[in-house]
Structures are given as C-alpha cells and as structure tokens.
Design a protein around this motif. Structure first.
Motif, short mmCIF file in Angstrom:
data_model
loop_
_atom_site.label_atom_id
_atom_site.label_comp_id
_atom_site.label_asym_id
_atom_site.label_seq_id
_atom_site.Cartn_x
_atom_site.Cartn_y
_atom_site.Cartn_z
N GLY A 1 85.89 -70.14 -19.56
CA GLY A 1 87.23 -70.14 -18.98
C GLY A 1 87.25 -70.17 -17.47
N GLY A 2 86.08 -70.40 -16.86
CA GLY A 2 86.01 -70.47 -15.41
C GLY A 2 85.99 -69.12 -14.71
N ILE A 3 85.75 -68.02 -15.46
CA ILE A 3 85.70 -66.71 -14.82
C ILE A 3 84.52 -66.63 -13.86
CG2 ILE A 3 86.84 -65.59 -16.78
CD1 ILE A 3 84.11 -64.48 -17.64
N THR A 4 84.55 -65.65 -12.97
CA THR A 4 83.48 -65.53 -11.99
C THR A 4 82.23 -64.93 -12.63
OG1 THR A 4 84.08 -63.28 -11.31
CG2 THR A 4 85.19 -65.13 -10.19
N HIS A 5 81.12 -65.08 -11.95
CA HIS A 5 79.87 -64.45 -12.40
C HIS A 5 80.04 -62.94 -12.48
CE1 HIS A 5 77.46 -68.12 -10.72
NE2 HIS A 5 77.92 -68.33 -11.95
N GLU A 6 80.76 -62.38 -11.51
CA GLU A 6 80.96 -60.93 -11.49
C GLU A 6 81.80 -60.46 -12.68
OE1 GLU A 6 81.39 -62.93 -8.90
OE2 GLU A 6 79.70 -62.31 -7.63
N GLU A 7 82.88 -61.17 -12.97
CA GLU A 7 83.73 -60.80 -14.11
C GLU A 7 82.96 -60.89 -15.42
OE1 GLU A 7 88.16 -62.22 -12.61
OE2 GLU A 7 86.74 -63.73 -13.30
N TYR A 8 82.18 -61.92 -15.56
CA TYR A 8 81.42 -62.12 -16.79
C TYR A 8 80.35 -61.03 -16.95
CZ TYR A 8 79.75 -65.11 -20.63
OH TYR A 8 79.41 -65.63 -21.86
N THR A 9 79.67 -60.74 -15.85
CA THR A 9 78.63 -59.70 -15.90
C THR A 9 79.23 -58.34 -16.23
OG1 THR A 9 77.28 -60.92 -14.31
CG2 THR A 9 76.79 -58.58 -14.58
N ASN A 10 80.39 -58.05 -15.69
CA ASN A 10 81.06 -56.78 -15.99
C ASN A 10 81.37 -56.65 -17.48
OD1 ASN A 10 80.99 -55.95 -13.33
ND2 ASN A 10 83.05 -56.67 -12.86
N ALA A 11 81.80 -57.75 -18.10
CA ALA A 11 82.11 -57.73 -19.53
C ALA A 11 80.85 -57.47 -20.34
CB ALA A 11 82.75 -59.05 -19.95
N ALA A 12 79.75 -58.12 -19.97
CA ALA A 12 78.48 -57.91 -20.68
C ALA A 12 77.98 -56.48 -20.47
CB ALA A 12 77.44 -58.92 -20.21
N ALA A 13 78.06 -56.00 -19.24
CA ALA A 13 77.58 -54.66 -18.93
C ALA A 13 78.34 -53.60 -19.72
CB ALA A 13 77.70 -54.39 -17.43
N LYS A 14 79.63 -53.78 -19.86
CA LYS A 14 80.44 -52.83 -20.62
C LYS A 14 80.01 -52.80 -22.08
CE LYS A 14 85.24 -51.60 -21.66
NZ LYS A 14 86.67 -51.95 -21.46
N ALA A 15 79.71 -53.96 -22.65
CA ALA A 15 79.27 -54.02 -24.04
C ALA A 15 77.93 -53.30 -24.23
CB ALA A 15 79.15 -55.47 -24.50
N PHE A 16 77.01 -53.50 -23.31
CA PHE A 16 75.69 -52.89 -23.43
C PHE A 16 75.70 -51.38 -23.18
CE2 PHE A 16 74.05 -57.31 -22.95
CZ PHE A 16 73.30 -57.33 -24.12
N GLU A 17 76.71 -50.92 -22.47
CA GLU A 17 76.84 -49.47 -22.28
C GLU A 17 76.95 -48.75 -23.61
OE1 GLU A 17 80.16 -48.68 -19.79
OE2 GLU A 17 79.20 -49.43 -17.96
N ALA A 18 77.53 -49.42 -24.60
CA ALA A 18 77.72 -48.80 -25.92
C ALA A 18 76.40 -48.48 -26.61
CB ALA A 18 78.57 -49.72 -26.80
N ILE A 19 75.32 -49.15 -26.20
CA ILE A 19 74.01 -48.86 -26.80
C ILE A 19 73.05 -48.28 -25.74
CG2 ILE A 19 74.24 -50.50 -28.69
CD1 ILE A 19 72.42 -52.42 -27.10
N GLY A 20 73.63 -47.78 -24.66
CA GLY A 20 72.83 -47.10 -23.65
C GLY A 20 71.98 -47.99 -22.78
N LYS A 21 72.40 -49.24 -22.61
CA LYS A 21 71.64 -50.19 -21.79
C LYS A 21 72.44 -50.62 -20.57
CE LYS A 21 68.53 -50.22 -25.04
NZ LYS A 21 67.23 -49.50 -24.87
N LYS A 22 71.73 -50.97 -19.51
CA LYS A 22 72.35 -51.53 -18.32
C LYS A 22 72.18 -53.05 -18.33
CE LYS A 22 71.35 -47.47 -15.46
NZ LYS A 22 70.66 -46.98 -14.24
#
Length: 234
Positions: free
Chosen positions: A44-65
């Motif tokens: 959708g043309g989102i920024t690298h920062e926005e996309y990384t934040n979404a991935a980081a939030k998902a991985f927080e659920a399993i204790g990963k950065k």
C-alpha cells in the motif's frame, strides 16, 4: 542447512498480523532474540518505518524484537550478522528492485543457504523461488532481473485462489495465468492457499497448515497436494 518458512500471507481473514502462524514462529525463532525485517515490498506504499513497526508489534507477542534493514548503515553486513530474517509481503516488483539496488540478493541467499532462519510471506515468499514471474502483483517498477533467491527449486504463487463456481467475473483465473506462464517457462509452480505454508529443512519441503496446495507442471494437468505432504519434482 536451510531453515525456511514460505507462507502465502501475513494475515488471514479476521486475525491480526502474523497471528495465525505465531505458534509456529515461536518454535522457528526459538534461538533468535532479534529478527532482521526486510520491509522493501511496502504494501500500500507505507513507509519502511510503518511496516517495521507493524512487524515488531507482532513479534512482541512471542518475546522477539524486530529491526528493519533500512536502519542499518550496511545492509549486507546486517544480513550476514542476522540471527533470523523476515521479508514481508507487498509488491514483489518493488521488493526485488530494492534487493538488487542495495546489493543484498546474493548475500540474502547465502545467509539462507547457511541456515539463518528465514520467514517469507507473500512477496517475501515469491522471492524464495527461482524467479518472481508467478507473482500476482502489478509491475509498478522495473527490476533489473526477474531472477530471485532460488532457495527452493520451483516458483510460488501465493494467495492462490480457486475458480468460483457460478462467478460472472470475466478476468483470468490464477490457473489460467499459470498456464500462460507454462507456455514459455518450464519451472513448476506451487499455489499456496491462505493460511498454509511450506516448511523447508535442508532439502526437505513439507506443506503445512489447513489447506492443500495446487501444483502446476508444464504439460501436465494441475493437481492437489494434501497438507502434510512433501513437495518433490522429478
């Protein structure tokens, strides 16, 4: 030894980002504290920062950065040093263009061959194949080559959709498009349905998840591969 998850999608209907596969990822990344995220496909043309934040939030659920590759001064070194890698979905043409632009296509392949755990979803799965030519994406940018990682010996069609009986849609089905591909190319194609994935350990490739996959080979009738089966071509 290769250690890969080739998933059709990052999000199935009604669930959060990566939620459907988090149990699998807990085991997959068990020896990994920080995951290198490659956001180049920019859905959708989102920024690298926005996309990384979404991935980081998902991985927080399993204790990963998770940390985006764009945050590193040297992306080649970032890949070489990574404990685990994830390439998200979006536009495959853009993803492949950026991998070549930053000169990380070969280093990424080397890392995967050497055993760095690699997760790909959608576009990130397309690049696991020999070429990106069976993507569903619009060619919004022209990559220098269609050749991709080649860490599995066939091509992927993620988000594979079956023809809908009684539909009045006049466009091509996925099967029609893949048959067109096989008029000019010999590579087998695995159509992965939403919520399923290929689990690669060394040279062994197993279909996992709730759905069968659709297999296409040049000059042959397409067929179903049941979940739990190995993917192998003569």
């Amino acid at each position: 030894m290769k250690n890969i998850i080739v998933a059709s999608t990052s999000t199935v209907h009604g669930s959060g980002y990566l939620a459907y596969i988090l149990d699998e990822l807990t085991s997959f990344y068990k020896d990994t504290e920080e995951i290198l995220f490659i956001p180049y496909a920019r859905p959708g043309g989102i920024t690298h920062e926005e996309y990384t934040n979404a991935a980081a939030k998902a991985f927080e659920a399993i204790g990963k950065k998770a940390r985006g590759i764009h945050e590193f001064e040297n992306p080649v070194k970032a890949i070489a040093d990574a404990e685990g890698i994830f390439t998200g979905g979006g536009n495959t043409f853009l993803l492949v263009s950026q991998l070549y632009k930053h000169e990380v296509m070969q280093p990424l392949r080397d890392a995967i061959i050497d055993g760095t755990p690699y997760l790909g979803t959608s576009a990130g799965s397309n690049i696991c194949g020999l070429t990106m030519q069976t993507t569903n994406d619009m060619p919004i940018i022209y990559p220098p080559s269609f050749k991709t990682l080649g860490v599995i010996p066939f091509n992927i069609n993620p988000h594979y959709l079956d023809p809908i009986e009684g539909s009045t849609h006049m466009g091509e089905t996925r099967e029609t498009r893949i048959k067109e591909f096989h008029k000019f190319n010999t590579l087998p194609v695995v159509g992965i349905r939403e919520g399923s994935w290929l689990r690669v350990k060394g040279d062994q490739i197993i279909l996992e998840g709730p759905h069968s996959a659709r297999i296409f080979e040049q000059g042959k009738t397409s067929y179903e591969l049941p979940t739990g089966s190995g993917v192998q071509f003569v």
